[in-house]
Design a protein around this motif. Structure first.
Motif, PDB file in Angstrom:
ATOM      1  N   GLU A   1      -3.027  -7.972   5.362  1.00  0.00           N
ATOM      2  CA  GLU A   1      -3.664  -6.668   5.158  1.00  0.00           C
ATOM      3  C   GLU A   1      -3.808  -5.926   6.480  1.00  0.00           C
ATOM      4  O   GLU A   1      -3.572  -4.719   6.551  1.00  0.00           O
ATOM      5  N   LEU A   2      -4.211  -6.642   7.526  1.00  0.00           N
ATOM      6  CA  LEU A   2      -4.327  -6.010   8.839  1.00  0.00           C
ATOM      7  C   LEU A   2      -2.975  -5.492   9.311  1.00  0.00           C
ATOM      8  O   LEU A   2      -2.870  -4.387   9.853  1.00  0.00           O
ATOM      9  N   HIS A   3      -1.939  -6.308   9.112  1.00  0.00           N
ATOM     10  CA  HIS A   3      -0.595  -5.881   9.506  1.00  0.00           C
ATOM     11  C   HIS A   3      -0.195  -4.615   8.760  1.00  0.00           C
ATOM     12  O   HIS A   3       0.291  -3.650   9.348  1.00  0.00           O
ATOM     13  N   ASP A   4      -0.408  -4.605   7.446  1.00  0.00           N
ATOM     14  CA  ASP A   4       0.016  -3.460   6.643  1.00  0.00           C
ATOM     15  C   ASP A   4      -0.732  -2.192   7.042  1.00  0.00           C
ATOM     16  O   ASP A   4      -0.133  -1.120   7.176  1.00  0.00           O
ATOM     17  N   VAL A   5      -2.062  -2.308   7.213  1.00  0.00           N
ATOM     18  CA  VAL A   5      -2.870  -1.135   7.513  1.00  0.00           C
ATOM     19  C   VAL A   5      -2.658  -0.652   8.939  1.00  0.00           C
ATOM     20  O   VAL A   5      -2.344   0.519   9.186  1.00  0.00           O
ATOM     21  N   VAL A   6      -2.809  -1.576   9.899  1.00  0.00           N
ATOM     22  CA  VAL A   6      -2.751  -1.193  11.307  1.00  0.00           C
ATOM     23  C   VAL A   6      -1.344  -0.745  11.699  1.00  0.00           C
ATOM     24  O   VAL A   6      -1.155   0.300  12.323  1.00  0.00           O
TER      25      VAL A   6
ATOM     26  N   ALA B   1       0.038   1.656  -6.692  1.00  0.00           N
ATOM     27  CA  ALA B   1       1.262   2.449  -6.695  1.00  0.00           C
ATOM     28  C   ALA B   1       0.978   3.899  -7.028  1.00  0.00           C
ATOM     29  O   ALA B   1       1.750   4.795  -6.674  1.00  0.00           O
ATOM     30  N   GLY B   2      -0.129   4.188  -7.710  1.00  0.00           N
ATOM     31  CA  GLY B   2      -0.474   5.555  -8.049  1.00  0.00           C
ATOM     32  C   GLY B   2      -0.779   6.412  -6.840  1.00  0.00           C
ATOM     33  O   GLY B   2      -0.801   7.644  -6.931  1.00  0.00           O
ATOM     34  N   GLU B   3      -1.020   5.811  -5.678  1.00  0.00           N
ATOM     35  CA  GLU B   3      -1.314   6.538  -4.456  1.00  0.00           C
ATOM     36  C   GLU B   3      -0.089   6.694  -3.582  1.00  0.00           C
ATOM     37  O   GLU B   3      -0.192   7.076  -2.409  1.00  0.00           O
ATOM     38  N   LEU B   4       1.077   6.412  -4.118  1.00  0.00           N
ATOM     39  CA  LEU B   4       2.300   6.493  -3.319  1.00  0.00           C
ATOM     40  C   LEU B   4       2.595   7.915  -2.873  1.00  0.00           C
ATOM     41  O   LEU B   4       3.169   8.121  -1.794  1.00  0.00           O
ATOM     42  N   GLY B   5       2.228   8.903  -3.702  1.00  0.00           N
ATOM     43  CA  GLY B   5       2.472  10.284  -3.310  1.00  0.00           C
ATOM     44  C   GLY B   5       1.770  10.631  -2.015  1.00  0.00           C
ATOM     45  O   GLY B   5       2.345  11.283  -1.134  1.00  0.00           O
TER      46      GLY B   5
ATOM     47  N   VAL C   1       6.321  -0.245  -0.362  1.00  0.00           N
ATOM     48  CA  VAL C   1       6.676   1.100   0.097  1.00  0.00           C
ATOM     49  C   VAL C   1       6.075   1.365   1.476  1.00  0.00           C
ATOM     50  O   VAL C   1       6.740   1.908   2.364  1.00  0.00           O
ATOM     51  N   GLN C   2       4.831   0.955   1.687  1.00  0.00           N
ATOM     52  CA  GLN C   2       4.173   1.193   2.969  1.00  0.00           C
ATOM     53  C   GLN C   2       4.922   0.515   4.118  1.00  0.00           C
ATOM     54  O   GLN C   2       5.168   1.131   5.162  1.00  0.00           O
TER      55      GLN C   2
END
Length: 384
Positions: free
Chosen positions: A191-196, A258-262, A298-299
Motif C-alpha cells: 500500500e505504501l508503495h502504491d500510494v507514495v 475501480a469506480g475512482e479510475l476516472g 491501473v495506478q
C-alpha cells in the motif's frame, strides 16, 4: 438467578494453587470415609494395617501436595512419593494412595528441568520399595511389581505427551502469528508503495516539466499548483492509510475502487501525460477486492508510464463483466524517461501477487513496435 458464566470466570481467575487445592481436599475427605478404607493402591500384597496417626500423615502428604502439582511439580512428586511409600510400608492402602499416578502425570506435563534424572531416581526408589516390601513379608510376585511399574510409566508418559502436545500447539501458534505479521507487513509495504510511488512520481514529473516553463509565468504557476495539489493528495492518502492501521478502524472503509479510475486518470493527465480512458459495463455489487486490485493495477501502470514513457500516449481500458474485471494499460513508447526515482520491481511483482491471490491472470511486457502494456483479468463476484 445464579450466573454460571460469572462464577466460571471468577474461578478461572483464581490462582492455580487454589484451584488445584480443591481437588486435593476432596481426595483427603474421601480418604477419611470408613467406606473407602482399604480402597487405595496396593503394592506388595501386605496384610492391611490398622488406621492410626501415621495414616493421617500419609493422607496429608499425598493429598495436600496436589495443590502445587502444576506450580511446583517436583515438590508435589516428592511429597506424594513419600506419602505413598509410608502408605505401602504400613499397609494402610488409603484412598489417597491413588494420587501417585496424578502426581506423575502432572510432573510429566509440567516439570521443566531434570526430567531424566527424575525418571532414574524414581525408578531406583521403586526398586528399593519393592525390596523393602518383600522383606516385610509381601507376597507380590515379580511380574506384579513390573506391571505396576509399567502403569506408573504410562502415567508419566501421558504427562509427557500432554507436554509435547502443548509445546507443538504453542509452536504452531507462534508460526501462525509470524506468518500473519509477515503478511501484514507485506500488505502495508504494497500500500505504501502504491500510494507514495504514484504521487511522488507525478510530483517529480511535474516539477521537472516546470523547469522549462520559466518563460511562461501562467503555465509555470499552473504547473506548480498541480504539484501542490498532488502533494496534498499524497498527504491525504498517507493519513488515510495510517488510520487504516489503527486497531479500532474498519479497514474496508475508504479503500479505492475501480469506480475512482476516472479521477486517477485525470490526475495523471494533469501531470502532463496524454491519456485515453474507456470503461465498458459496470462493476458488480459483490466485486469487492476485485475492484480494489483493478484500481491498483491501473495506478501502478500509470506510475510506470510517468516514469519511463513521459509524454507518451497512454490508453486505459477497463471492462466489467459478470464474473471478472478486465484491465489493459498501454503506452505507445513515443515518450521519454523522466528524472523520476528508479523502480525496484516491487510494483509489478506485487500486482502479480494480488491478481494471482484472487485466481486471476496478470501480464506485463513490451509491445511489438515499442511501448509497454499491462493486462489483468481479475475474477469478480461470487462464483456460480
Amino acid at each position: 438467578m445464579i450466573d454460571l458464566r460469572r462464577i466460571m470466570e471468577l474461578w478461572r481467575r483464581c490462582d492455580v494453587v487454589i484451584r488445584d487445592s480443591v481437588f486435593g481436599l476432596l481426595v483427603a475427605v474421601a480418604s477419611l470415609l470408613p467406606a473407602l478404607h482399604g480402597k487405595g493402591t496396593q503394592v506388595g500384597d501386605l496384610p492391611m494395617g490398622p488406621f492410626d496417626g501415621l495414616a493421617l500423615v500419609a493422607i496429608a502428604l499425598q493429598c495436600l501436595a496436589l495443590a502445587v502439582r502444576r506450580r511446583w511439580p517436583a515438590m508435589c512428586l516428592v511429597l506424594v512419593s513419600l506419602g505413598f511409600v509410608l502408605d505401602q510400608v504400613r499397609a494402610y492402602h488409603v484412598f489417597a494412595s491413588n494420587a501417585m499416578p496424578i502426581a506423575l502425570i502432572s510432573a510429566g506435563a509440567h516439570l521443566e528441568r531434570y526430567r531424566r534424572v527424575t525418571v532414574v531416581v524414581l525408578s531406583m526408589a521403586y526398586v528399593a520399595l519393592a525390596l523393602v516390601l518383600d522383606r516385610l513379608g509381601g507376597t507380590e510376585r515379580a511380574e506384579g511389581y513390573v506391571a505396576f511399574y509399567l502403569a506408573l510409566t504410562l502415567a508419566w508418559g501421558t504427562g509427557a505427551w500432554l507436554r509435547s502436545s502443548r509445546a507443538a500447539e504453542a509452536e504452531r501458534r507462534r508460526h501462525a502469528a509470524e506468518a500473519t505479521r509477515a503478511a501484514e507487513r507485506t500488505r502495508i509495504a504494497r500500500e505504501l508503495h502504491d500510494v507514495v510511488t504514484h504521487h511522488v512520481t507525478a510530483m517529480v514529473v511535474q516539477a521537472e516539466a516546470a523547469r522549462y516553463l520559466t518563460a511562461a509565468p501562467d503555465r509555470l504557476d499552473a504547473a506548480l499548483g498541480t504539484v501542490t495539489d498532488t502533494g496534498r493528495r499524497a498527504i491525504s492518502d498517507l493519513r488515510h492509510m495510517l488510520d487504516l492501521l489503527k486497531a479500532d478502524h474498519d479497514s474496508e472503509v475508504g479503500v479505492p475502487s475501480a469506480g475512482e479510475l476516472g479521477t486517477l486518470v485525470e490526475q495523471t493527465r494533469q501531470a502532463g501525460q496524454p491519456m485515453e480512458f474507456t470503461e465498458e459495463g459496470s462493476a458488480a455489487e459483490s466485486a469487492g477486492s476485485a475492484e480494489f486490485v483493478a484500481y491498483r493495477v491501473v495506478q501502478e501502470a500509470l506510475t510506470n508510464a510517468l516514469k519511463y514513457a513521459y509524454g507518451s500516449r497512454t490508453v486505459v481500458a477497463v471492462r466489467y463483466g459478470e464474473k471478472e474485471i478486465g484491465v489493459e494499460v498501454s503506452t505507445d513508447g513515443s515518450g521519454s524517461r523522466t528524472g523520476s526515482p528508479g523502480g525496484s520491481g516491487r510494483g509489478l511483482a506485487g500486482l502479480r501477487e494480488r491478481v494471482n491471490a484472487l485466481g486471476g491472470e496478470f501480464s506485463a511486457g513490451r509491445r511489438t513496435g515499442g511501448g509497454f502494456v499491462v493486462r489483468a483479468r481479475i475474477p469478480a463476484g461470487r462464483p456460480s
